[in-house]
Design a protein around this motif. Sequence first.
Motif, PDB file in Angstrom:
ATOM      1  N   UNK A 167       0.841  -1.197   0.000  1.00 23.43           N
ATOM      2  CA  UNK A 167       0.000   0.000   0.000  1.00 23.43           C
ATOM      3  C   UNK A 167       0.877   1.249   0.000  1.00 23.43           C
ATOM      4  N   UNK A 168       0.264   2.418  -0.218  1.00 21.07           N
ATOM      5  CA  UNK A 168       1.016   3.667  -0.168  1.00 21.07           C
ATOM      6  C   UNK A 168       1.687   3.830   1.184  1.00 21.07           C
ATOM      7  N   UNK A 169       0.939   3.524   2.234  1.00 17.11           N
ATOM      8  CA  UNK A 169       1.496   3.638   3.575  1.00 17.11           C
ATOM      9  C   UNK A 169       2.690   2.719   3.749  1.00 17.11           C
ATOM     10  N   UNK A 170       2.560   1.480   3.312  1.00 15.81           N
ATOM     11  CA  UNK A 170       3.630   0.494   3.471  1.00 15.81           C
ATOM     12  C   UNK A 170       4.830   0.817   2.586  1.00 15.81           C
ATOM     13  N   UNK A 171       4.589   1.464   1.459  1.00 19.34           N
ATOM     14  CA  UNK A 171       5.677   1.793   0.536  1.00 19.34           C
ATOM     15  C   UNK A 171       6.483   2.993   1.010  1.00 19.34           C
ATOM     16  N   UNK A 172       5.799   4.022   1.525  1.00 19.74           N
ATOM     17  CA  UNK A 172       6.481   5.287   1.814  1.00 19.74           C
ATOM     18  C   UNK A 172       6.696   5.577   3.298  1.00 19.74           C
ATOM     19  N   UNK A 173       5.752   5.157   4.173  1.00 23.62           N
ATOM     20  CA  UNK A 173       5.883   5.546   5.579  1.00 23.62           C
ATOM     21  C   UNK A 173       7.113   4.938   6.251  1.00 23.62           C
ATOM     22  N   UNK A 174       7.453   3.662   6.010  1.00 24.21           N
ATOM     23  CA  UNK A 174       8.676   3.140   6.619  1.00 24.21           C
ATOM     24  C   UNK A 174       9.915   3.932   6.212  1.00 24.21           C
ATOM     25  N   UNK A 175       9.966   4.296   4.920  1.00 30.35           N
ATOM     26  CA  UNK A 175      11.120   5.069   4.438  1.00 30.35           C
ATOM     27  C   UNK A 175      11.155   6.463   5.059  1.00 30.35           C
ATOM     28  N   UNK A 176       9.983   7.068   5.233  1.00 24.88           N
ATOM     29  CA  UNK A 176       9.933   8.391   5.866  1.00 24.88           C
ATOM     30  C   UNK A 176      10.434   8.314   7.303  1.00 24.88           C
ATOM     31  N   UNK A 177       9.948   7.320   8.047  1.00 24.76           N
ATOM     32  CA  UNK A 177      10.368   7.191   9.446  1.00 24.76           C
ATOM     33  C   UNK A 177      11.846   6.842   9.558  1.00 24.76           C
ATOM     34  N   UNK A 178      12.357   6.027   8.651  1.00 22.74           N
ATOM     35  CA  UNK A 178      13.804   5.749   8.646  1.00 22.74           C
ATOM     36  C   UNK A 178      14.584   7.029   8.392  1.00 22.74           C
ATOM     37  N   UNK A 179      14.093   7.861   7.477  1.00 25.60           N
ATOM     38  CA  UNK A 179      14.733   9.148   7.190  1.00 25.60           C
ATOM     39  C   UNK A 179      14.753  10.025   8.439  1.00 25.60           C
ATOM     40  N   UNK A 180      13.751   9.883   9.281  1.00 22.50           N
ATOM     41  CA  UNK A 180      13.646  10.693  10.505  1.00 22.50           C
ATOM     42  C   UNK A 180      14.328  10.024  11.702  1.00 22.50           C
ATOM     43  N   UNK A 181      15.016   8.917  11.458  1.00 25.44           N
ATOM     44  CA  UNK A 181      15.826   8.294  12.507  1.00 25.44           C
ATOM     45  C   UNK A 181      15.111   7.309  13.406  1.00 25.44           C
ATOM     46  N   UNK A 182      13.931   6.840  12.997  1.00 28.23           N
ATOM     47  CA  UNK A 182      13.181   5.887  13.820  1.00 28.23           C
ATOM     48  C   UNK A 182      13.612   4.462  13.462  1.00 28.23           C
ATOM     49  N   UNK A 199      -4.878  -1.956  20.158  1.00 33.12           N
ATOM     50  CA  UNK A 199      -5.671  -2.002  21.389  1.00 33.12           C
ATOM     51  C   UNK A 199      -5.234  -3.137  22.309  1.00 33.12           C
ATOM     52  N   UNK A 200      -4.854  -4.256  21.703  1.00 34.42           N
ATOM     53  CA  UNK A 200      -4.466  -5.429  22.486  1.00 34.42           C
ATOM     54  C   UNK A 200      -3.004  -5.404  22.916  1.00 34.42           C
ATOM     55  N   UNK A 201      -2.289  -4.343  22.560  1.00 32.35           N
ATOM     56  CA  UNK A 201      -0.891  -4.229  22.962  1.00 32.35           C
ATOM     57  C   UNK A 201       0.066  -5.073  22.141  1.00 32.35           C
ATOM     58  N   UNK A 202      -0.376  -5.548  20.982  1.00 32.58           N
ATOM     59  CA  UNK A 202       0.478  -6.393  20.145  1.00 32.58           C
ATOM     60  C   UNK A 202       1.401  -5.572  19.249  1.00 32.58           C
ATOM     61  N   UNK A 203       1.041  -4.326  18.995  1.00 36.75           N
ATOM     62  CA  UNK A 203       1.922  -3.394  18.294  1.00 36.75           C
ATOM     63  C   UNK A 203       1.921  -2.075  19.066  1.00 36.75           C
ATOM     64  N   UNK A 204       2.921  -1.232  18.788  1.00 37.23           N
ATOM     65  CA  UNK A 204       3.090   0.004  19.559  1.00 37.23           C
ATOM     66  C   UNK A 204       2.486   1.231  18.880  1.00 37.23           C
ATOM     67  N   UNK A 205       2.512   1.226  17.559  1.00 36.03           N
ATOM     68  CA  UNK A 205       2.128   2.413  16.789  1.00 36.03           C
ATOM     69  C   UNK A 205       1.497   1.963  15.480  1.00 36.03           C
ATOM     70  N   UNK A 206       0.574   2.761  14.961  1.00 36.14           N
ATOM     71  CA  UNK A 206       0.100   2.562  13.583  1.00 36.14           C
ATOM     72  C   UNK A 206       0.452   3.810  12.785  1.00 36.14           C
ATOM     73  N   UNK A 207       1.111   3.602  11.642  1.00 36.15           N
ATOM     74  CA  UNK A 207       1.447   4.703  10.732  1.00 36.15           C
ATOM     75  C   UNK A 207       0.457   4.650   9.565  1.00 36.15           C
ATOM     76  N   UNK A 208      -0.541   5.525   9.605  1.00 35.95           N
ATOM     77  CA  UNK A 208      -1.617   5.518   8.620  1.00 35.95           C
ATOM     78  C   UNK A 208      -1.290   6.435   7.444  1.00 35.95           C
TER      79      UNK A 208
END
Length: 341
Positions: A167-182, A199-208
């Motif tokens: 998806x657009x999110x999966x294609x670009x958001x990881x690269x954006x966050x890596x660029x920002x040092x995450x 909600x169940x604590x299985x992941x920490x964040x959602x990047x939409x």
Amino acid sequence: MSAQQQSTRSSIAHRLNLALVAGGLVAGLGIAGAAQAQEDREGWPQSFTVGTASQGGTYFVYGSGWANLIADQLGLSGGGEVTGGPTQNLALVHNNEVAFGLTTMGPASDALSGKSPLAPGIVMDNVCAMFPMYETPFSITALSDSGITSISEIPDGATIGFGPAGSTSDTYFPAILEELGVEFERRNGGWNDLAGQLQDGLIDVIAFAAGIPIPAVSQLEVQTDVNIIEFTEQEQAEAIEAFPVSEFSIPASTYSTLEQDSRVVSMWNFAIAGCDLPDDFVYEATRITMENNDKMRSIHRSAETTVPENIKHNQVIPFHPGAARWYEENGHDIPEDMVHQ
């Protein structure tokens, strides 16, 4: 029988004959009209499908609602289909597996230059633009009790959900966050599924990356306390410098959680069609969409920007000739080199 009775009967018969002749003419015109309508729709599909994305995301709501509007107005069978999102929709439309799809400019640019991750080296040139949809903001959501209130506070190794693979999110958001040092662990899935995992604590964040309001975020707000995290001015500038995104502010009115507008980045979305679809079919679908913005906004309020003035935001995908004809007829010029030949 008296002469008067004969005269009356003759008059009635004459009127009946006239009525029958007129009825025949009307019926003939009706048959001719139906034949003409059928001829005008030569080559049209009897049904169509719109490639959307996962349930819980804006694409699914917007695309399914739009499909129903077009189907109803044109008297066809049509509907939305759950897909992996923009990157897959480009491939599905290119291969004539769906008639229409929804995509963002970044994946579209990659697909038309043969750089799609789904089909490297294949130039997807059977993809034509129809109309502008809205901007996709890139926004981040975490549970309030996580203590994460900024991008810099996302801990190293955090598990982040990026939406469906490809998806657009999966294609670009990881690269954006890596660029920002995450530094993070990547998780894919549908938006509703990821919201449940958050909600169940299985992941920490959602990047939409989805049109706002995102149904999954609105639902989360009802069920728990969340933080909707904005970019700092510097983070926004760094993302714009490195990726095909632009400035955007999520209005505070979008979510009950927000107390003020949220600074993020965004990417434009367009509806696409197979370039070999009949011109009149795409013309009619474009006309219905552009002339019924009130109905589009009732499907999803992000359609407020689904207006012809925003065709200028497409500098990537050639317009379908049928769509281009509607814009030209209504005073919206499209450069000749941006119309599919």
